[in-house]
Design a protein around this motif. Structure first.
Motif, PDB file in Angstrom:
ATOM      1  N   VAL A   3       0.874  -1.169   0.000  1.00 22.51           N
ATOM      2  CA  VAL A   3       0.000   0.000   0.000  1.00 22.51           C
ATOM      3  C   VAL A   3       0.909   1.216   0.000  1.00 22.51           C
ATOM      4  CG1 VAL A   3      -1.676   1.363   1.291  1.00 22.51           C
ATOM      5  CG2 VAL A   3      -1.924  -1.124   1.175  1.00 22.51           C
ATOM      6  N   ALA A   4       0.844   2.013  -1.064  1.00 21.17           N
ATOM      7  CA  ALA A   4       1.693   3.199  -1.198  1.00 21.17           C
ATOM      8  C   ALA A   4       0.813   4.436  -1.228  1.00 21.17           C
ATOM      9  CB  ALA A   4       2.536   3.118  -2.469  1.00 21.17           C
ATOM     10  N   ALA A  21       0.747  -6.191   4.304  1.00 26.66           N
ATOM     11  CA  ALA A  21       1.213  -5.369   3.195  1.00 26.66           C
ATOM     12  C   ALA A  21       2.334  -4.430   3.619  1.00 26.66           C
ATOM     13  CB  ALA A  21       0.058  -4.557   2.615  1.00 26.66           C
ATOM     14  N   VAL A  22       3.282  -4.220   2.711  1.00 22.28           N
ATOM     15  CA  VAL A  22       4.313  -3.200   2.895  1.00 22.28           C
ATOM     16  C   VAL A  22       3.645  -1.834   2.848  1.00 22.28           C
ATOM     17  CG1 VAL A  22       6.318  -2.114   1.809  1.00 22.28           C
ATOM     18  CG2 VAL A  22       6.185  -4.602   1.963  1.00 22.28           C
ATOM     19  N   LEU A  23       4.031  -0.954   3.765  1.00 21.48           N
ATOM     20  CA  LEU A  23       3.476   0.399   3.846  1.00 21.48           C
ATOM     21  C   LEU A  23       4.531   1.367   3.335  1.00 21.48           C
ATOM     22  CD1 LEU A  23       2.087   0.089   7.493  1.00 21.48           C
ATOM     23  CD2 LEU A  23       0.918  -0.500   5.345  1.00 21.48           C
ATOM     24  N   ALA A  24       4.185   2.130   2.302  1.00 17.06           N
ATOM     25  CA  ALA A  24       5.181   2.985   1.654  1.00 17.06           C
ATOM     26  C   ALA A  24       4.612   4.365   1.381  1.00 17.06           C
ATOM     27  CB  ALA A  24       5.643   2.353   0.331  1.00 17.06           C
ATOM     28  N   THR A  25       5.497   5.343   1.301  1.00 15.94           N
ATOM     29  CA  THR A  25       5.121   6.644   0.758  1.00 15.94           C
ATOM     30  C   THR A  25       5.605   6.712  -0.675  1.00 15.94           C
ATOM     31  OG1 THR A  25       7.135   7.555   1.776  1.00 15.94           O
ATOM     32  CG2 THR A  25       5.039   7.949   2.900  1.00 15.94           C
ATOM     33  N   ARG A  38       7.804  -3.835   7.504  1.00 14.54           N
ATOM     34  CA  ARG A  38       6.731  -3.526   6.551  1.00 14.54           C
ATOM     35  C   ARG A  38       6.794  -2.102   6.023  1.00 14.54           C
ATOM     36  NH1 ARG A  38       1.274  -4.070   9.272  1.00 14.54           N
ATOM     37  NH2 ARG A  38       0.551  -3.756   7.138  1.00 14.54           N
ATOM     38  N   VAL A  39       7.816  -1.339   6.333  1.00 12.51           N
ATOM     39  CA  VAL A  39       7.794   0.098   6.056  1.00 12.51           C
ATOM     40  C   VAL A  39       8.876   0.472   5.045  1.00 12.51           C
ATOM     41  CG1 VAL A  39       8.114   2.393   7.064  1.00 12.51           C
ATOM     42  CG2 VAL A  39       6.817   0.649   8.308  1.00 12.51           C
ATOM     43  N   VAL A  40       8.487   1.279   4.062  1.00  9.91           N
ATOM     44  CA  VAL A  40       9.401   1.860   3.078  1.00  9.91           C
ATOM     45  C   VAL A  40       9.142   3.358   3.030  1.00  9.91           C
ATOM     46  CG1 VAL A  40       9.933   2.058   0.613  1.00  9.91           C
ATOM     47  CG2 VAL A  40       9.666  -0.202   1.643  1.00  9.91           C
ATOM     48  N   LEU A  41      10.208   4.143   3.108  1.00 11.04           N
ATOM     49  CA  LEU A  41      10.105   5.587   2.948  1.00 11.04           C
ATOM     50  C   LEU A  41      10.479   5.941   1.517  1.00 11.04           C
ATOM     51  CD1 LEU A  41       9.825   8.526   3.841  1.00 11.04           C
ATOM     52  CD2 LEU A  41      12.130   8.377   4.841  1.00 11.04           C
ATOM     53  N   GLY A  42       9.473   6.265   0.714  1.00 12.03           N
ATOM     54  CA  GLY A  42       9.709   6.743  -0.637  1.00 12.03           C
ATOM     55  C   GLY A  42       9.739   8.266  -0.622  1.00 12.03           C
TER      56      GLY A  42
END
Length: 346
Positions: A43-44, A76-80, A108-112
């Motif tokens: 989820v982005a 789900a991976v959580l991303a910006t 689960r976290v990605v910082l875009g």
């Protein structure tokens, strides 16, 4: 990059773009829960201060919203995709926020991140919007500072743009949060290769551009002594799939701003003006999207991005009825897309 705990076909992850410019925060949480329930892997969310449209637009804060969606999902991976950690936010505050988010949602976290847009930064602060070179330099410095705050105590940082004095992020994950850098030009793509854990771009442009960007990402990684194969390559795929083709075309109209040229959008700081420009070009809205009522056609057109080497496909459906999009896409298209991904990475 820490494991997300996902079992994704051929290491390709397929995700959902939570369109914060179009929907309010509660609706977006509901859509994101459904996306996970239907088997999507990511989820982005975008982080706008102002939306593309003034009337009927939304702009929930991504930092707050991700906490809610993390508590409502489990896998789900959580991303910006993306947040700007350089202008209306100080990077130390972003490091603190994402440290907390990653502790709450391990692995689960990605910082875009991106270098920003005038319509999000200038109205919020009244500050002049910097040129591309300064924005890239700010982004590189922000990444350096955030990673230090995720790994060190009492950080004294004296950069060109940012300072900290004996700063400590007390709640942080065991491994630093992966940082993906967005790029639409060659210099930003090289920066993503040099310092990023991943690279982000958007679909609907000349395929040669993606080859150039990916080559520059690889070049930047090699120059920094890194293996380009270790970087994730994310693309937001703009796809308007519906079993009714007329609906698929009509759904694109809300997002006509995406079809504006960079010259038309550059420097526009007002959502009212952006809406006016978009409405004047509504007949071109569909040009940035894959528009189809044929599942096999959609699979093959998305498959072109798999062939280019993208590993994370984030689906942006433009319609106002996101439940309809998720149900139809995940039933009709997703199984074939999983098979296409498996073939592309075999």
């Amino acid at each position: 990059m820490p494991s997300s705990g996902l079992v994704a076909t051929g290491d390709v992850r397929i995700g959902y773009k939570a369109s914060a410019e179009q929907f309010g925060p509660r609706e977006l949480v509901e859509f994101s829960v459904e996306a996970e329930d239907r088997g999507l892997d990511i989820v982005a969310v975008s982080d706008h201060f102002q939306p593309w449209r003034h009337r009927g637009g939304h702009a929930p804060n991504a930092l707050t919203w991700l906490g809610a969606v993390g508590a409502s999902t489990s896998r789900a991976v959580l991303a910006t995709s993306v947040l700007t950690p350089t202008l209306r936010y100080h990077p130390s505050i972003v490091a603190q926020a994402f440290g907390t988010l990653a502790v709450l949602n391990p692995g689960r976290v990605v910082l875009g991140i991106g270098s920003g847009e005038a319509m999000n930064e200038t109205p919020a602060t009244g500050a002049q919007f910097p040129g591309p070179k300064e924005r890239r330099m700010r982004m590189a410095e922000a990444v350096t500072l955030m990673r230090r705050l995720w790994t060190e105590d009492r950080v004294d940082f004296d950069g060109t743009y940012y300072r900290t004095e004996k700063a400590t992020v007390y709640d942080r994950p065991e491994q630093p949060v992966p940082v993906y850098l967005a790029a639409s030009g060659p210099l930003a793509a090289k920066l993503a290769g040099r310092v990023g854990d991943g690279f982000i771009c958007t679909s609907g442009k000349d395929p040669e551009l993606y080859r150039t960007l990916l080559a520059n990402v690889a070049e930047g990684a090699a120059q920094a002594g890194r293996d380009p194969g270790d970087l994730r390559r994310m693309i937001e795929i703009k796809v308007s799939y519906d079993r009714d083709l007329d609906t698929a075309y009509t759904n694109c109209h809300w997002w006509a701003a995406l079809a504006l040229s960079s010259e038309q959008k550059t420097g526009v700081e007002d959502a009212v003006e952006m809406e006016r420009l978009a409405d004047a070009n509504a007949d071109k809205a569909h040009t940035r999207f894959i528009v189809s009522d044929d599942p096999e056609d959609v699979v093959e057109r998305i498959g072109a991005y798999l062939d280019l080497g993208f590993t994370d496909l984030v689906l942006h459906g433009p319609g106002g009825d996101q439940h309809r999009f998720l149900e139809q896409f995940c039933v009709d298209v997703l199984p074939g897309l999983r098979e296409r991904a498996k073939a592309a990475t075999a």
